[in-house]
Design a protein around this motif. Structure first.
Motif, mmCIF file in Angstrom:
data_model
loop_
_atom_site.group_PDB
_atom_site.id
_atom_site.type_symbol
_atom_site.label_atom_id
_atom_site.label_comp_id
_atom_site.label_asym_id
_atom_site.label_seq_id
_atom_site.Cartn_x
_atom_site.Cartn_y
_atom_site.Cartn_z
ATOM 1 N N TYR A 12 -8.133 -1.795 8.312
ATOM 2 C CA TYR A 12 -8.813 -3.081 8.447
ATOM 3 C C TYR A 12 -8.392 -3.843 9.695
ATOM 4 O O TYR A 12 -8.573 -5.050 9.791
ATOM 5 C CB TYR A 12 -8.557 -3.931 7.208
ATOM 6 C CG TYR A 12 -9.069 -3.278 5.958
ATOM 7 C CD1 TYR A 12 -10.432 -3.227 5.687
ATOM 8 C CD2 TYR A 12 -8.194 -2.671 5.071
ATOM 9 C CE1 TYR A 12 -10.909 -2.603 4.541
ATOM 10 C CE2 TYR A 12 -8.666 -2.042 3.925
ATOM 11 C CZ TYR A 12 -10.021 -2.012 3.667
ATOM 12 O OH TYR A 12 -10.477 -1.379 2.548
ATOM 13 N N GLY A 13 -7.809 -3.138 10.671
ATOM 14 C CA GLY A 13 -7.475 -3.778 11.937
ATOM 15 C C GLY A 13 -6.024 -4.199 12.021
ATOM 16 O O GLY A 13 -5.190 -3.825 11.197
ATOM 17 N N ASP A 14 -5.721 -4.984 13.044
ATOM 18 C CA ASP A 14 -4.352 -5.417 13.312
ATOM 19 C C ASP A 14 -3.948 -6.572 12.397
ATOM 20 O O ASP A 14 -4.755 -7.162 11.705
ATOM 21 C CB ASP A 14 -4.217 -5.861 14.777
ATOM 22 C CG ASP A 14 -4.507 -4.727 15.740
ATOM 23 O OD1 ASP A 14 -4.268 -3.560 15.363
ATOM 24 O OD2 ASP A 14 -4.995 -5.010 16.853
ATOM 25 N N ASN A 15 -2.645 -6.876 12.451
ATOM 26 C CA ASN A 15 -2.075 -8.040 11.745
ATOM 27 C C ASN A 15 -2.256 -7.958 10.230
ATOM 28 O O ASN A 15 -2.446 -8.978 9.561
ATOM 29 C CB ASN A 15 -2.705 -9.344 12.263
ATOM 30 C CG ASN A 15 -2.475 -9.527 13.751
ATOM 31 O OD1 ASN A 15 -1.388 -9.254 14.253
ATOM 32 N ND2 ASN A 15 -3.498 -9.978 14.450
ATOM 33 N N VAL A 16 -2.218 -6.742 9.686
ATOM 34 C CA VAL A 16 -2.323 -6.588 8.235
ATOM 35 C C VAL A 16 -0.920 -6.572 7.625
ATOM 36 O O VAL A 16 0.055 -6.218 8.271
ATOM 37 C CB VAL A 16 -3.068 -5.286 7.864
ATOM 38 C CG1 VAL A 16 -4.515 -5.377 8.272
ATOM 39 C CG2 VAL A 16 -2.406 -4.074 8.527
ATOM 40 N N GLU A 17 -0.838 -6.973 6.371
ATOM 41 C CA GLU A 17 0.431 -6.949 5.659
ATOM 42 C C GLU A 17 0.713 -5.526 5.178
ATOM 43 O O GLU A 17 -0.193 -4.778 4.826
ATOM 44 C CB GLU A 17 0.384 -7.894 4.461
ATOM 45 C CG GLU A 17 0.315 -9.364 4.842
ATOM 46 C CD GLU A 17 1.593 -9.855 5.491
ATOM 47 O OE1 GLU A 17 2.674 -9.379 5.103
ATOM 48 O OE2 GLU A 17 1.510 -10.710 6.388
ATOM 49 N N HIS A 18 2.012 -5.182 5.135
ATOM 50 C CA HIS A 18 2.363 -3.847 4.650
ATOM 51 C C HIS A 18 2.196 -3.774 3.132
ATOM 52 O O HIS A 18 2.208 -4.780 2.433
ATOM 53 C CB HIS A 18 3.805 -3.500 5.054
ATOM 54 C CG HIS A 18 4.843 -4.394 4.455
ATOM 55 N ND1 HIS A 18 5.285 -4.252 3.146
ATOM 56 C CD2 HIS A 18 5.540 -5.434 4.971
ATOM 57 C CE1 HIS A 18 6.207 -5.157 2.884
ATOM 58 N NE2 HIS A 18 6.382 -5.894 3.968
ATOM 59 N N ASN A 19 2.033 -2.563 2.636
ATOM 60 C CA ASN A 19 1.954 -2.324 1.200
ATOM 61 C C ASN A 19 3.312 -2.609 0.557
ATOM 62 O O ASN A 19 4.326 -2.702 1.257
ATOM 63 C CB ASN A 19 1.570 -0.862 0.935
ATOM 64 C CG ASN A 19 0.154 -0.548 1.360
ATOM 65 O OD1 ASN A 19 -0.334 -1.081 2.349
ATOM 66 N ND2 ASN A 19 -0.515 0.316 0.629
ATOM 67 N N PRO A 20 3.379 -2.718 -0.770
ATOM 68 C CA PRO A 20 4.691 -2.863 -1.422
ATOM 69 C C PRO A 20 5.601 -1.690 -1.075
ATOM 70 O O PRO A 20 5.167 -0.531 -1.100
ATOM 71 C CB PRO A 20 4.333 -2.871 -2.909
ATOM 72 C CG PRO A 20 2.928 -3.372 -2.967
ATOM 73 C CD PRO A 20 2.264 -2.833 -1.737
ATOM 74 N N ASP A 21 6.841 -1.983 -0.725
ATOM 75 C CA ASP A 21 7.799 -0.932 -0.393
ATOM 76 C C ASP A 21 8.124 -0.094 -1.623
ATOM 77 O O ASP A 21 8.070 -0.575 -2.760
ATOM 78 C CB ASP A 21 9.101 -1.539 0.144
ATOM 79 C CG ASP A 21 8.908 -2.253 1.480
ATOM 80 O OD1 ASP A 21 7.985 -1.875 2.230
ATOM 81 O OD2 ASP A 21 9.689 -3.182 1.767
ATOM 82 N N PHE A 22 8.488 1.160 -1.390
ATOM 83 C CA PHE A 22 9.050 1.993 -2.449
ATOM 84 C C PHE A 22 10.193 2.797 -1.846
ATOM 85 O O PHE A 22 10.472 2.692 -0.639
ATOM 86 C CB PHE A 22 7.988 2.865 -3.127
ATOM 87 C CG PHE A 22 7.261 3.823 -2.210
ATOM 88 C CD1 PHE A 22 7.578 5.165 -2.190
ATOM 89 C CD2 PHE A 22 6.220 3.387 -1.395
ATOM 90 C CE1 PHE A 22 6.899 6.063 -1.370
ATOM 91 C CE2 PHE A 22 5.523 4.265 -0.573
ATOM 92 C CZ PHE A 22 5.876 5.607 -0.561
#
Length: 273
Positions: free
Chosen positions: A67-77
């Motif tokens: 979805y492009g730049d400046n996206v939030e990362h997924n939940p860490d595992f």
């Protein structure tokens, strides 16, 4: 007057009906069902980087780029104790994947944000996707020989060696800024004891686990030597427990997080007579 009241009531009812429809509208998005599998290995030996199964272990961070730049990362595992990881609930898409653990950071930049090196992996996740990270672990930790048990107390001989030289560590880390020679000091050795076969900091029994701490560079002379460390308290007779040794240096990953991560030995099963 009655006519106005009826008009207002009709408007309120219409708004409520619209809200109700929106509230109970079914989510027609498919659940995430793609899988990413991976492992973290020593670049020099190909051996897995052993870790803890929890937030003190190897962290996996995925950021969807679809979805492009400046996206939030997924939940860490986090990785399993053997240095492998798997997530079976990922949406199909293009992702950047990175790991942080007891090894030289795979993404490095200067203090002003200038990129130095990027060892993260960008890949399309579709079906089952496999990745491998080759890293420079800080330490190699071993339990040498068979642990001895006497009176409910376990004694293990632990050997700690550098998996990356001080010179190589400095070459790769110093350009990031704020370098200190005490980063490579070994600060502690741990003997984790408990009933879990995935033994580590999170699974340890604090009644029996023990640690030896070192100030400054005092551990330097003990590198490569067998160091005896005993469990605390008295483990009840007839029990089967698991032990694991760990050691760490005075360097947090990611830098600035305050989390200094241990390198681990294999898990050893011990029967207490």
């Amino acid at each position: 007057m009655k006519r106005n009241i009826f008009k207002i009531s009709a408007i309120v009812a219409a708004i409520a009906a619209a809200s109700s429809c929106s509230l109970f509208q079914l989510d027609n998005y498919d659940e995430p069902s793609e899988t990413i599998k991976g492992k973290v290995v020593d670049v020099a030996t190909g051996e897995p980087v052993l870790t803890d199964q929890g937030s003190e272990g190897i962290r996996v961070r995925m950021t969807e780029l679809s979805y492009g730049d400046n996206v939030e990362h997924n939940p860490d595992f986090y990785c399993r104790p053997d240095g492998t990881f798997q997530n079976t609930k990922v949406f199909k898409g293009n992702y950047n994947v990175r790991v942080d653990g007891p090894f030289i950071p795979i993404v490095r930049e200067t203090s002003d944000g200038t990129p130095i090196y990027d060892g993260s992996i960008t890949t399309d996740v579709k079906g089952t996707t496999e990745v491998e990270f080759q890293v420079y672990p800080f330490l190699k930790v071993e339990i040498v020989g068979e642990p001895q048990v006497s009176g409910g107390v376990i004694t293990a001989n632990v050997k700690v060696q550098r998996a990356v030289s001080v010179e190589k560590f400095k070459e790769l880390v110093e350009p990031m800024g704020g370098y200190s020679d005490d980063f490579t000091n070994v600060t502690d050795i741990q003997l984790f004891v408990g009933y879990s076969s995935s033994m580590g900091y999170r699974a340890r029994d604090t009644r029996w686990s023990n640690a030896i701490e070192y100030g400054g560079n005092k551990f330097e002379a003990s590198l490569g030597q067998e160091i005896p460390i005993t469990s605390l308290g008295t483990i009840p007779s007839g029990r089967k427990v698991f032990i694991r040794a760990a050691a760490r240096i005075n360097y947090d990953t990611p830098r600035g997080s305050g989390t200094r991560r241990w390198n681990y030995s294999e898990v050893v099963e011990v029967n207490v007579p």
